[in-house]
Write a protein that holds these residues in place. Structure first.
Motif, short mmCIF file in Angstrom:
data_model
loop_
_atom_site.label_atom_id
_atom_site.label_comp_id
_atom_site.label_asym_id
_atom_site.label_seq_id
_atom_site.Cartn_x
_atom_site.Cartn_y
_atom_site.Cartn_z
N LEU A 8 0.67 -1.24 0.00
CA LEU A 8 0.01 -0.11 0.14
C LEU A 8 0.88 1.24 0.00
O LEU A 8 0.63 2.29 -0.72
N ARG A 9 1.97 1.16 0.97
CA ARG A 9 2.68 2.42 0.92
C ARG A 9 3.62 2.50 -0.64
O ARG A 9 3.83 3.73 -1.07
N ARG A 10 3.87 1.61 -1.22
CA ARG A 10 4.68 1.75 -2.23
C ARG A 10 3.85 2.16 -3.59
O ARG A 10 4.09 2.95 -4.16
N ARG A 11 2.48 1.61 -3.44
CA ARG A 11 1.35 2.21 -4.45
C ARG A 11 1.03 3.81 -4.02
O ARG A 11 1.01 4.50 -5.15
N ILE A 12 1.15 4.26 -2.59
CA ILE A 12 0.88 5.38 -2.67
C ILE A 12 2.01 6.38 -3.13
O ILE A 12 1.91 7.43 -3.84
N GLU A 13 3.09 5.89 -2.73
CA GLU A 13 4.34 6.53 -3.33
C GLU A 13 4.41 6.79 -4.76
O GLU A 13 4.77 7.77 -5.33
N ARG A 14 4.07 5.47 -5.58
CA ARG A 14 4.03 5.50 -6.82
C ARG A 14 2.78 6.69 -7.45
O ARG A 14 3.17 7.40 -8.36
N ILE A 15 1.76 6.60 -6.77
CA ILE A 15 0.66 7.62 -7.12
C ILE A 15 1.17 9.18 -6.85
O ILE A 15 0.97 10.00 -7.70
N GLU A 16 1.77 9.29 -5.64
CA GLU A 16 2.33 10.57 -5.39
C GLU A 16 3.52 10.97 -6.56
O GLU A 16 3.48 12.02 -6.89
N GLN A 17 4.22 10.12 -6.79
CA GLN A 17 5.18 10.40 -7.83
C GLN A 17 4.56 10.76 -9.17
O GLN A 17 5.04 11.80 -10.02
N THR A 18 3.54 10.06 -9.60
CA THR A 18 2.95 10.10 -11.03
C THR A 18 2.32 11.60 -10.89
O THR A 18 2.12 12.25 -11.61
N ALA A 19 1.50 11.97 -9.53
CA ALA A 19 0.96 13.39 -9.40
C ALA A 19 2.03 14.52 -9.63
O ALA A 19 1.83 15.35 -10.13
N THR A 20 3.34 14.30 -9.12
CA THR A 20 4.24 15.29 -9.10
C THR A 20 4.79 15.38 -10.44
O THR A 20 4.69 16.61 -11.21
#
Length: 92
Positions: A8-20
């Motif tokens: 879950l943490r890895r997916r959230i980080e990936r989503i945050e990176q994609t948003a950035t």
């Protein structure tokens, strides 16, 4: 359960990176659009200048054609007058 939290943490980080990344791309696109808008404004100003130059050239061409017609008329009249002077006493 620990693996689920890591996933879950890895997916959230990936989503945050994609948003950035998307936010950065959006800023770049906004800058590009602003530059294109400036370029289009400059291009429009140049087109207006070219149109004014075309109008001036058209007027100049008309003036030259009128001058050419006038010079031809004067030259033709001069030739007729010279011929009349030279051959005034002779019958054809």
């Amino acid at each position: 359960m620990h693996d689920d939290q890591d996933e879950l943490r890895r997916r959230i980080e990936r989503i945050e990176q994609t948003a950035t990344d998307l936010a950065m791309m959006l800023r770049e696109n906004t800058l590009m659009i602003a530059r294109l808008n400036d370029t289009l404004a400059e291009f429009k100003a140049e087109i207006i200048k070219v149109h004014a130059i075309e109008k001036d050239l058209s007027n100049l061409a008309f003036g030259f054609s009128a001058l050419k017609w006038l010079a031809t008329a004067i030259g033709g009249s001069a030739v007729v007058l010279i011929m009349a002077y030279l051959f005034k006493g002779q019958a054809i």
